[in-house]
Scaffold this motif. Structure first.
Motif, PDB file in Angstrom:
ATOM      1  N   ARG A  68      49.230  69.592  48.149  1.00 40.27           N
ATOM      2  CA  ARG A  68      50.401  70.309  48.657  1.00 40.27           C
ATOM      3  C   ARG A  68      49.994  71.632  49.315  1.00 40.27           C
ATOM      4  O   ARG A  68      48.819  71.974  49.347  1.00 40.27           O
ATOM      5  CB  ARG A  68      51.371  70.559  47.501  1.00 40.27           C
ATOM      6  N   LEU A  69      51.020  72.408  49.752  1.00 39.99           N
ATOM      7  CA  LEU A  69      50.791  73.641  50.514  1.00 39.99           C
ATOM      8  C   LEU A  69      49.773  74.584  49.854  1.00 39.99           C
ATOM      9  O   LEU A  69      48.912  75.142  50.532  1.00 39.99           O
ATOM     10  CB  LEU A  69      52.139  74.367  50.705  1.00 39.99           C
ATOM     11  N   LEU A  70      49.879  74.782  48.536  1.00 39.13           N
ATOM     12  CA  LEU A  70      48.978  75.716  47.846  1.00 39.13           C
ATOM     13  C   LEU A  70      48.266  75.007  46.694  1.00 39.13           C
ATOM     14  O   LEU A  70      47.920  75.623  45.686  1.00 39.13           O
ATOM     15  CB  LEU A  70      49.777  76.899  47.287  1.00 39.13           C
ATOM     16  N   ASP A  71      48.045  73.722  46.854  1.00 37.80           N
ATOM     17  CA  ASP A  71      47.554  72.946  45.720  1.00 37.80           C
ATOM     18  C   ASP A  71      46.215  73.448  45.197  1.00 37.80           C
ATOM     19  O   ASP A  71      45.235  73.503  45.933  1.00 37.80           O
ATOM     20  CB  ASP A  71      47.473  71.460  46.088  1.00 37.80           C
ATOM     21  N   GLY A  72      46.227  73.851  43.923  1.00 37.30           N
ATOM     22  CA  GLY A  72      45.002  74.260  43.245  1.00 37.30           C
ATOM     23  C   GLY A  72      44.606  75.705  43.444  1.00 37.30           C
ATOM     24  O   GLY A  72      43.521  76.110  43.032  1.00 37.30           O
ATOM     25  N   ILE A  73      45.477  76.504  44.055  1.00 42.74           N
ATOM     26  CA  ILE A  73      45.116  77.905  44.318  1.00 42.74           C
ATOM     27  C   ILE A  73      45.458  78.784  43.103  1.00 42.74           C
ATOM     28  O   ILE A  73      46.624  78.902  42.724  1.00 42.74           O
ATOM     29  CB  ILE A  73      45.847  78.419  45.587  1.00 42.74           C
ATOM     30  N   PRO A  74      44.437  79.407  42.503  1.00 41.85           N
ATOM     31  CA  PRO A  74      44.687  80.247  41.333  1.00 41.85           C
ATOM     32  C   PRO A  74      45.309  81.592  41.723  1.00 41.85           C
ATOM     33  O   PRO A  74      44.759  82.319  42.565  1.00 41.85           O
ATOM     34  CB  PRO A  74      43.285  80.481  40.732  1.00 41.85           C
ATOM     35  N   ILE A  75      46.441  81.884  41.119  1.00 46.55           N
ATOM     36  CA  ILE A  75      47.157  83.123  41.453  1.00 46.55           C
ATOM     37  C   ILE A  75      47.524  83.905  40.186  1.00 46.55           C
ATOM     38  O   ILE A  75      47.518  83.362  39.088  1.00 46.55           O
ATOM     39  CB  ILE A  75      48.461  82.840  42.248  1.00 46.55           C
ATOM     40  N   ALA A  76      47.847  85.181  40.411  1.00 43.88           N
ATOM     41  CA  ALA A  76      48.380  86.026  39.344  1.00 43.88           C
ATOM     42  C   ALA A  76      49.882  86.170  39.572  1.00 43.88           C
ATOM     43  O   ALA A  76      50.328  86.291  40.715  1.00 43.88           O
ATOM     44  CB  ALA A  76      47.716  87.403  39.395  1.00 43.88           C
ATOM     45  N   MET A  77      50.646  86.156  38.491  1.00 49.04           N
ATOM     46  CA  MET A  77      52.104  86.274  38.589  1.00 49.04           C
ATOM     47  C   MET A  77      52.523  87.610  37.991  1.00 49.04           C
ATOM     48  O   MET A  77      52.278  87.869  36.807  1.00 49.04           O
ATOM     49  CB  MET A  77      52.740  85.123  37.791  1.00 49.04           C
ATOM     50  N   LYS A  78      53.115  88.460  38.822  1.00 53.42           N
ATOM     51  CA  LYS A  78      53.582  89.747  38.279  1.00 53.42           C
ATOM     52  C   LYS A  78      54.477  89.480  37.073  1.00 53.42           C
ATOM     53  O   LYS A  78      55.343  88.599  37.131  1.00 53.42           O
ATOM     54  CB  LYS A  78      54.354  90.502  39.369  1.00 53.42           C
ATOM     55  N   ASP A  79      54.269  90.215  36.001  1.00 50.68           N
ATOM     56  CA  ASP A  79      55.017  89.927  34.771  1.00 50.68           C
ATOM     57  C   ASP A  79      56.454  90.438  34.823  1.00 50.68           C
ATOM     58  O   ASP A  79      57.011  90.934  33.849  1.00 50.68           O
ATOM     59  CB  ASP A  79      54.284  90.495  33.541  1.00 50.68           C
ATOM     60  N   LEU A  80      57.036  90.306  36.013  1.00 52.11           N
ATOM     61  CA  LEU A  80      58.443  90.623  36.213  1.00 52.11           C
ATOM     62  C   LEU A  80      59.176  89.319  36.553  1.00 52.11           C
ATOM     63  O   LEU A  80      60.389  89.265  36.553  1.00 52.11           O
ATOM     64  CB  LEU A  80      58.593  91.630  37.361  1.00 52.11           C
ATOM     65  N   PHE A  81      58.384  88.276  36.841  1.00 55.44           N
ATOM     66  CA  PHE A  81      58.947  86.957  37.158  1.00 55.44           C
ATOM     67  C   PHE A  81      59.058  86.161  35.861  1.00 55.44           C
ATOM     68  O   PHE A  81      58.056  85.987  35.158  1.00 55.44           O
ATOM     69  CB  PHE A  81      58.042  86.197  38.135  1.00 55.44           C
ATOM     70  N   CYS A  82      60.256  85.706  35.552  1.00 47.44           N
ATOM     71  CA  CYS A  82      60.426  84.905  34.346  1.00 47.44           C
ATOM     72  C   CYS A  82      59.728  83.564  34.511  1.00 47.44           C
ATOM     73  O   CYS A  82      59.890  82.886  35.535  1.00 47.44           O
ATOM     74  CB  CYS A  82      61.917  84.673  34.082  1.00 47.44           C
ATOM     75  N   THR A  83      58.919  83.233  33.517  1.00 47.13           N
ATOM     76  CA  THR A  83      58.214  81.959  33.510  1.00 47.13           C
ATOM     77  C   THR A  83      58.627  81.231  32.238  1.00 47.13           C
ATOM     78  O   THR A  83      58.494  81.773  31.150  1.00 47.13           O
ATOM     79  CB  THR A  83      56.706  82.201  33.522  1.00 47.13           C
ATOM     80  N   GLU A  84      59.150  80.035  32.415  1.00 46.46           N
ATOM     81  CA  GLU A  84      59.744  79.312  31.297  1.00 46.46           C
ATOM     82  C   GLU A  84      58.760  79.113  30.142  1.00 46.46           C
ATOM     83  O   GLU A  84      57.668  78.576  30.333  1.00 46.46           O
ATOM     84  CB  GLU A  84      60.270  77.957  31.770  1.00 46.46           C
ATOM     85  N   GLY A  85      59.156  79.609  28.977  1.00 46.83           N
ATOM     86  CA  GLY A  85      58.354  79.406  27.775  1.00 46.83           C
ATOM     87  C   GLY A  85      57.137  80.301  27.666  1.00 46.83           C
ATOM     88  O   GLY A  85      56.392  80.235  26.693  1.00 46.83           O
ATOM     89  N   ILE A  86      56.914  81.162  28.678  1.00 51.38           N
ATOM     90  CA  ILE A  86      55.747  82.056  28.657  1.00 51.38           C
ATOM     91  C   ILE A  86      56.232  83.502  28.611  1.00 51.38           C
ATOM     92  O   ILE A  86      57.063  83.908  29.439  1.00 51.38           O
ATOM     93  CB  ILE A  86      54.866  81.827  29.901  1.00 51.38           C
ATOM     94  N   GLN A  87      55.706  84.252  27.660  1.00 53.03           N
ATOM     95  CA  GLN A  87      56.144  85.637  27.470  1.00 53.03           C
ATOM     96  C   GLN A  87      56.258  86.401  28.795  1.00 53.03           C
ATOM     97  O   GLN A  87      55.351  86.380  29.625  1.00 53.03           O
ATOM     98  CB  GLN A  87      55.168  86.385  26.558  1.00 53.03           C
ATOM     99  N   THR A  88      57.384  87.059  28.985  1.00 55.37           N
ATOM    100  CA  THR A  88      57.647  87.872  30.183  1.00 55.37           C
ATOM    101  C   THR A  88      58.110  89.237  29.697  1.00 55.37           C
ATOM    102  O   THR A  88      59.143  89.347  29.052  1.00 55.37           O
ATOM    103  CB  THR A  88      58.733  87.192  31.050  1.00 55.37           C
ATOM    104  N   THR A  89      57.327  90.290  30.000  1.00 58.70           N
ATOM    105  CA  THR A  89      57.567  91.581  29.352  1.00 58.70           C
ATOM    106  C   THR A  89      58.107  92.669  30.265  1.00 58.70           C
ATOM    107  O   THR A  89      58.611  93.680  29.780  1.00 58.70           O
ATOM    108  CB  THR A  89      56.259  92.145  28.766  1.00 58.70           C
ATOM    109  N   ALA A  90      57.939  92.538  31.587  1.00 62.31           N
ATOM    110  CA  ALA A  90      58.240  93.644  32.513  1.00 62.31           C
ATOM    111  C   ALA A  90      57.459  94.898  32.113  1.00 62.31           C
ATOM    112  O   ALA A  90      57.853  96.010  32.445  1.00 62.31           O
ATOM    113  CB  ALA A  90      59.736  93.934  32.579  1.00 62.31           C
TER     114      ALA A  90
END
Lengths: 494, 95
Positions: A68-90
């Protein structure tokens, strides 16, 4: 094998398609780099297990030939984006342990397109700050150092962890959010590229709210092409965000390499402000020359209300923040400090859960919204905001894009600019006006300061015309040919 | 513009943030500085200018008034500091 963490997203996608390496190998290389750079404190939560699982799924897709468009690209997610089931602290104590039962639209879009999440990146608490020193999870350290000086520098803020991770080659790209410069300023401080699209371009659904009329998700990467790929995935109409705009998302990569001959580039004369480093002014002039050499026409424009943008911002953003952050009351999620009664519980919870900068902004916001002051401050600021917006609208009658510095200085040392809040706020002087007007903006690295730190220039465009911003930024990128690496990386590579 | 300690404490009460005397003292100086900066807005002539609500001129979207989500009680309560029998629990409000 080539150093996988130094590839661009585009190069990695090509390598994966040609089966030069697997997603699992690419992810493993980034996990290893991250483990070796934990002192930078880029992540609040590492999600390596998630990354490994996503890598396997991605490898399976490549095996079937349907990457796919970004298949397999490792990225960092700013901890302001809610991620289901994964701690999100802001980056706040008040959200410690919060596991969202839903996924933000932007992170969901990236996962749909195959991106691999390495972790939840550190930031200023609730995205309030310009130096990533207000996080409850500690300062992020900029991978860059001044020549002959080991003093740790700030990565900028608020998306400091995202920017530092991409600059230190711990992630190929990252998400950020920009309310007054929180993508563009850290991109400049860390020597990478960052785009804040037009307000309404990316959904805010599932993004922890700071100032809802200003907040806008965007992307970090190491060049314009990679930013275009990330934004392509993140952008788009979302019925779950009532301010998301239903207009088609073009293929952003098509604008890269297009000729800028005849493009009108505006230089706002009000951006020559006192306190800007002479090196930044020189860089700005060299950026102008690059555009001129590429055939663009330079136009002098005026944004007369620039000097009031900061003041306007520090009414509107705190007002919206005081309202948005009212939800943290110890009842439905996050921290609770027990009290004798309900009010006592609220007050103790919020006193313990919020850091100093967040409290300052809530109080300013509460003050300017309180009876008797609402019109004098809040409505006054909203009127001035309209004038700032009109400034841009007028300027875009004379030019297609604006070129300015991103920040008045290079990255500063941790501890500097902290004597009083107003000095810190001045960092965002070049980024705030476009935020107030909702216009798209991008920062890219153009040169180094005399002490070896990256300096960035900013391109601003018309609403929903990120394409022209990409086109102009790409022209400067080509001319500037910025290839410097953070010193901390050089010593490792050598 | 100066915001004295009493005003700080009053605003902090409105914002439901407990502040100590020492904190109010520091905040009074910091908030005064920020408000002094903000005061400069009074120089701007805004006569005849409407307050801006949204940077994008758009029609607010509407949709059918129907239930589109629900039956997720467990998810909603999953982060509650305290819950019982499908409710959030707070300190006693009514005697």
């Amino acid at each position: 094998m080539t150093n996988l963490t130094h590839l661009t997203i585009k190069e990695a996608l090509t390598g994966l398609k040609k089966k030069d390496f697997t997603v699992s190998e690419l992810t493993a290389a980034h996990i290893k780099a991250t483990e070796a750079a934990r002192h930078l404190n880029c992540y609040i939560t590492e999600t390596f297990d998630v990354a490994r699982k996503q890598s396997k799924e991605s490898d399976a897709r490549y095996a079937k030939g349907d990457g796919r468009l970004l298949d397999g690209i490792p990225i960092a997610m700013k901890d302001l984006f809610c991620t289901e089931g994964i701690q999100t602290t802001a980056a706040s104590k008040i959200l410690k342990g919060f596991k969202p039962p839903y996924e933000s639209t932007v992170s969901g879009n990236l996962f749909r397109d195959g991106a691999v999440m390495l972790g939840k990146a550190n930031l200023d608490e609730f995205a309030m700050g310009s130096s990533n020193t207000t996080s409850a999870y500690g300062n992020v350290i900029n991978p860059w150092r001044r020549k002959g000086d080991d003093k740790p520098l700030v990565p900028g803020g608020s998306s400091g962890g995202s920017a530092a991770a991409v600059a230190a080659r711990l992630a190929m790209g990252a998400t950020g959010t920009d309310t007054g410069g929180s993508i563009r300023q850290p991109a400049a401080f860390c020597g990478i590229t960052g785009i804040k699209p037009t307000y309404g371009r990316c959904s805010r659904f599932g993004v922890v709210a700071f100032a809802s009329s200003l907040d806008q998700p965007g992307a970090f990467a190491r060049n314009t092409e990679d930013c275009a790929l990330l934004l392509q995935s993140m952008a788009g109409f979302d019925p779950k965000d009532s301010t998301s705009v239903n207009c088609p998302v073009p293929d952003y990569t098509q604008f890269l390499g297009q000729s800028v001959k005849g493009l009108k580039v505006g230089m706002p004369r009000e951006y020559r402000i006192d306190g800007t480093s002479p090196e930044i002014i020189k860089l700005w002039e060299s950026g102008v020359q690059m555009m001129r050499d590429a055939g663009a026409e330079i136009v002098d424009v005026s944004l007369p209300h620039t000097k009031y943008a900061l003041q306007t911002y520090y009414v509107i953003a705190p007002a919206e923040c005081s309202s948005n952050l009212a939800r943290y009351d110890g009842v439905r999620f996050g921290l609770r400090v027990e009290g004798e009664n309900l009010i006592d519980m609220y007050e103790k919870t919020r006193a313990a859960g919020f850091g100093k900068e967040v409290k300052r902004r809530i109080l300013i916001g509460t003050y300017v919204l309180s009876a008797g002051y609402y019109d004098a401050y809040y409505n006054k600021a909203r009127r001035v905001r309209k004038l700032i917006w009109q400034d841009f609208t007028e300027a875009y009658k004379k030019c297609d894009v604006l070129l300015t510095p991103t920040a008045p200085t290079a990255a500063f040392a941790i501890g500097d600019n902290m004597q009083d809040p107003v000095t810190m706020y001045l960092n965002d002087i070049f980024t705030i006006p476009a935020s107030m007007a909702g216009m798209p903006g991008m920062s890219l690295p153009v040169g180094l300061s005399s002490d070896g730190l990256p300096l960035g220039l900013q391109l601003l465009g018309r609403p929903f015309d990120e394409g022209t911003v990409f086109k102009a930024a790409h022209a400067i990128e080509k001319a500037a040919n910025f290839t410097a690496l953070p010193q901390t990386l050089l010593s490792k590579v050598a | 513009m100066s915001i004295d300690k009493n005003t700080v404490r009053k605003v902090a009460r409105l914002a439901r943030i407990r502040t100590t005397d020492a904190e109010a003292e520091v905040l009074s100086a910091e908030l005064s500085k920020i408000m002094t900066m903000i005061e400069q807005l009074s120089e701007v002539n805004t006569e005849g200018v409407d307050p801006m609500t949204s940077v994008i001129e758009m029609q607010w979207p509407g949709r059918e008034d129907v239930v589109t989500d629900g039956a997720i009680l467990e998810k909603i309560l999953s982060n509650a500091p305290e819950q019982t029998a499908g409710f959030f629990v707070v300190p006693k409000v009514v005697e």
